[in-house]
Write a protein that holds these residues in place. Structure first.
Motif, PDB file in Angstrom:
ATOM      1  N   VAL A 245      40.479 -18.748   8.000  1.00  0.00           N
ATOM      2  CA  VAL A 245      41.581 -18.897   6.916  1.00  0.00           C
ATOM      3  C   VAL A 245      40.912 -18.914   5.450  1.00  0.00           C
ATOM      4  CG1 VAL A 245      43.059 -20.742   6.171  1.00  0.00           C
ATOM      5  CG2 VAL A 245      42.596 -20.582   8.695  1.00  0.00           C
ATOM      6  N   PRO A 246      41.445 -18.004   4.819  1.00  0.00           N
ATOM      7  CA  PRO A 246      41.152 -18.077   3.127  1.00  0.00           C
ATOM      8  C   PRO A 246      40.765 -19.268   2.477  1.00  0.00           C
ATOM      9  CG  PRO A 246      42.556 -16.158   3.781  1.00  0.00           C
ATOM     10  CD  PRO A 246      42.621 -17.131   4.940  1.00  0.00           C
ATOM     11  N   TYR A 247      41.736 -20.059   2.762  1.00  0.00           N
ATOM     12  CA  TYR A 247      41.652 -21.147   1.771  1.00  0.00           C
ATOM     13  C   TYR A 247      40.952 -22.228   2.431  1.00  0.00           C
ATOM     14  CZ  TYR A 247      45.393 -22.439   5.240  1.00  0.00           C
ATOM     15  OH  TYR A 247      46.150 -22.666   6.473  1.00  0.00           O
TER      16      TYR A 247
ATOM     17  N   GLU B   1      45.611 -24.145  15.353  1.00  0.00           N
ATOM     18  CA  GLU B   1      45.552 -24.544  16.699  1.00  0.00           C
ATOM     19  C   GLU B   1      44.607 -23.777  17.513  1.00  0.00           C
ATOM     20  OE1 GLU B   1      47.528 -26.694  18.144  1.00  0.00           O
ATOM     21  OE2 GLU B   1      48.541 -27.383  16.273  1.00  0.00           O
ATOM     22  N   ARG B   2      44.479 -22.593  17.156  1.00  0.00           N
ATOM     23  CA  ARG B   2      43.213 -21.655  17.729  1.00  0.00           C
ATOM     24  C   ARG B   2      42.016 -21.801  16.979  1.00  0.00           C
ATOM     25  NH1 ARG B   2      46.461 -15.953  19.472  1.00  0.00           N
ATOM     26  NH2 ARG B   2      48.060 -17.053  20.759  1.00  0.00           N
ATOM     27  N   PHE B   3      41.015 -22.168  17.867  1.00  0.00           N
ATOM     28  CA  PHE B   3      39.506 -22.282  17.235  1.00  0.00           C
ATOM     29  C   PHE B   3      38.652 -21.832  18.299  1.00  0.00           C
ATOM     30  CE2 PHE B   3      40.899 -26.595  18.313  1.00  0.00           C
ATOM     31  CZ  PHE B   3      39.827 -27.202  19.069  1.00  0.00           C
TER      32      PHE B   3
ATOM     33  N   PHE C 286      33.776 -15.434   0.566  1.00  0.00           N
ATOM     34  CA  PHE C 286      32.648 -14.357   1.114  1.00  0.00           C
ATOM     35  C   PHE C 286      33.688 -13.234   1.708  1.00  0.00           C
ATOM     36  CE2 PHE C 286      31.340 -18.945   2.507  1.00  0.00           C
ATOM     37  CZ  PHE C 286      30.122 -18.808   1.715  1.00  0.00           C
ATOM     38  N   GLN C 287      34.918 -13.269   1.770  1.00  0.00           N
ATOM     39  CA  GLN C 287      35.696 -12.041   2.142  1.00  0.00           C
ATOM     40  C   GLN C 287      36.041 -11.018   1.098  1.00  0.00           C
ATOM     41  OE1 GLN C 287      39.287 -14.250   3.343  1.00  0.00           O
ATOM     42  NE2 GLN C 287      38.382 -14.862   5.447  1.00  0.00           N
ATOM     43  N   VAL C 288      35.657 -11.484  -0.460  1.00  0.00           N
ATOM     44  CA  VAL C 288      35.936 -10.649  -1.048  1.00  0.00           C
ATOM     45  C   VAL C 288      34.830 -10.356  -2.486  1.00  0.00           C
ATOM     46  CG1 VAL C 288      38.404 -11.328  -1.253  1.00  0.00           C
ATOM     47  CG2 VAL C 288      36.868 -12.521  -2.784  1.00  0.00           C
ATOM     48  N   SER C 289      33.678 -11.124  -2.196  1.00  0.00           N
ATOM     49  CA  SER C 289      32.734 -11.080  -2.985  1.00  0.00           C
ATOM     50  C   SER C 289      31.720 -10.611  -2.599  1.00  0.00           C
ATOM     51  CB  SER C 289      32.422 -12.214  -3.886  1.00  0.00           C
ATOM     52  OG  SER C 289      31.284 -12.218  -4.884  1.00  0.00           O
ATOM     53  N   GLU C 290      30.925  -9.424  -2.972  1.00  0.00           N
ATOM     54  CA  GLU C 290      29.435  -8.951  -2.168  1.00  0.00           C
ATOM     55  C   GLU C 290      28.314  -9.856  -2.706  1.00  0.00           C
ATOM     56  OE1 GLU C 290      27.933  -5.387  -4.020  1.00  0.00           O
ATOM     57  OE2 GLU C 290      29.730  -5.047  -5.175  1.00  0.00           O
ATOM     58  N   HIS C 291      28.662 -10.256  -4.039  1.00  0.00           N
ATOM     59  CA  HIS C 291      27.471 -11.290  -4.548  1.00  0.00           C
ATOM     60  C   HIS C 291      27.206 -12.577  -4.138  1.00  0.00           C
ATOM     61  CE1 HIS C 291      27.497  -8.250  -7.820  1.00  0.00           C
ATOM     62  NE2 HIS C 291      28.778  -8.385  -7.879  1.00  0.00           N
ATOM     63  N   ILE C 292      28.502 -13.172  -3.768  1.00  0.00           N
ATOM     64  CA  ILE C 292      28.542 -14.359  -2.856  1.00  0.00           C
ATOM     65  C   ILE C 292      27.930 -14.436  -1.595  1.00  0.00           C
ATOM     66  CG2 ILE C 292      29.876 -16.422  -2.181  1.00  0.00           C
ATOM     67  CD1 ILE C 292      31.753 -15.944  -4.621  1.00  0.00           C
TER      68      ILE C 292
ATOM     69  N   PRO D  69      37.252 -24.951  11.555  1.00  0.00           N
ATOM     70  CA  PRO D  69      37.729 -25.069  10.190  1.00  0.00           C
ATOM     71  C   PRO D  69      38.627 -26.067  10.004  1.00  0.00           C
ATOM     72  CG  PRO D  69      39.015 -23.176  10.921  1.00  0.00           C
ATOM     73  CD  PRO D  69      38.168 -23.558  12.017  1.00  0.00           C
ATOM     74  N   SER D  70      38.091 -27.434  10.077  1.00  0.00           N
ATOM     75  CA  SER D  70      38.910 -28.570  10.139  1.00  0.00           C
ATOM     76  C   SER D  70      38.864 -28.992   8.877  1.00  0.00           C
ATOM     77  CB  SER D  70      38.559 -29.637  11.156  1.00  0.00           C
ATOM     78  OG  SER D  70      39.297 -30.746  10.921  1.00  0.00           O
TER      79      SER D  70
END
Length: 311
Positions: A251-253, A140-142, A207-213, A128-129
């Motif tokens: 990462v959420p953002y 640092e970890r991916f 994607f982490q919080v919305s079942e519709h998305i 996630p760059s």
């Protein structure tokens, strides 16, 4: 034993900047060639900020002639690949290993048609760059780079040489058992996550919080699974569940590349995501209504600023 002593990198953006520092440390400043010309060459010679540090690399003009590199990495967008292949031509000889870190499942075929097909390795990179106005940041970890020879022979001398380079450069990587399955899995995530996030204008948190998305993402992914199966690649509903769980760790953002492109008013890779699925869907007689909608919506978003400016 085959060794990589000189490397040429085409594309010092969100992906190229991830691998350049480590490779440069191992092969040396003079042996890592960043290929860029004109104004881009001048800009990169001033340095590029990667994870808070300014890095200066050897920038080589595409017209400059020299001994071909041992290893050439393409890290551009699909929309830039035709020009990148021209720019790389002086770096590639019959013994040069070639690797694409582009999204999608077709860039390797384009490289095989242009250069020496037996020297092309198949690969993907998962990280996630973020590229914010030329400032690159990534965790640092991916997961890193997954690669193999086209025929999945792990003991291929090209595979061994690149694996040794990545190990020394401390670039996370794996030589996977089935590179074609791995590439289609990543393609499924590009087609579903990149495009959904771009249309919604939202980062991974969506994607982490919305079942519709998440439901929209899965609709697009199922079209990829159907086409992959028709092409002989065994993606399944199990892969959908695995990716759903992985998204919860992102990462959420963080933002997929297509959303980053729209926000920066850059041309997206929608023709290589939805466009490829639509084309293959017709070839295999598989309906692709979700991707047909994505295709037009993302192109419409590309036109949005120009339309608003004309009012």
């Amino acid at each position: 034993m085959r060794q990589v002593r000189t490397v040429a990198l085409i594309g010092l953006g969100a992906i190229g900047a991830v691998v350049a520092p480590g490779i440069g440390h191992i092969v040396g400043h003079k042996n890592l060639r960043i290929i860029a010309g004109a104004e881009r060459k001048k800009r990169l010679e001033q340095g590029i900020q990667i994870n808070g540090k300014i890095w200066k690399f050897l920038i080589v003009d595409p017209e400059e002639t020299m001994e071909p590199a041992d290893f050439v990495i393409f890290a551009v967008k699909n929309t830039q690949l035709d020009q990148a292949m021209k720019d790389a031509s002086n770096q590639i000889g019959p013994d040069t290993i070639v690797m694409s870190l582009l999204n999608g499942v077709e860039s390797e075929k384009r490289l095989e048609q242009q250069f020496y097909p037996e020297q092309v390795l198949y690969a993907i990179i998962r990280i996630p760059s973020l590229n914010t106005n030329g400032v690159i940041s990534y965790p640092e970890r991916f997961k890193g780079i997954s690669f193999n020879a086209k025929d999945n022979k792990k003991d291929d001398e090209k595979v061994t040489a690149v694996r040794q380079l990545f190990e020394l450069a401390k670039i996370p990587h794996e030589v996977c058992d089935d590179i074609h399955y791995t590439m289609w899995y990543k393609f499924m995530t590009n087609v579903s996550e990149n495009q959904t996030a771009a249309i919604m204008g939202m980062p991974y948190k969506a994607f982490q919080v919305s079942e519709h998305i998440s439901a929209i993402r899965e609709m697009a992914a199922k079209e990829v699974i159907a086409i992959a199966n028709a092409a002989g690649v065994e993606l399944s509903e199990k892969d959908l569940i695995e990716q759903k769980n992985y998204l919860m760790t992102m990462v959420p953002y963080g933002k997929p590349s297509t959303l980053q492109d729209l926000e920066a008013n850059r041309k997206t890779e929608v023709d290589y995501f939805a466009g490829t699925i639509i084309r293959l869907g017709k070839q295999y007689h598989i309906p692709t209504p979700c991707n047909e909608l994505f295709y037009h919506m993302i192109h419409a978003l590309e036109e949005k600023q120009e339309i608003l400016a004309s009012i």
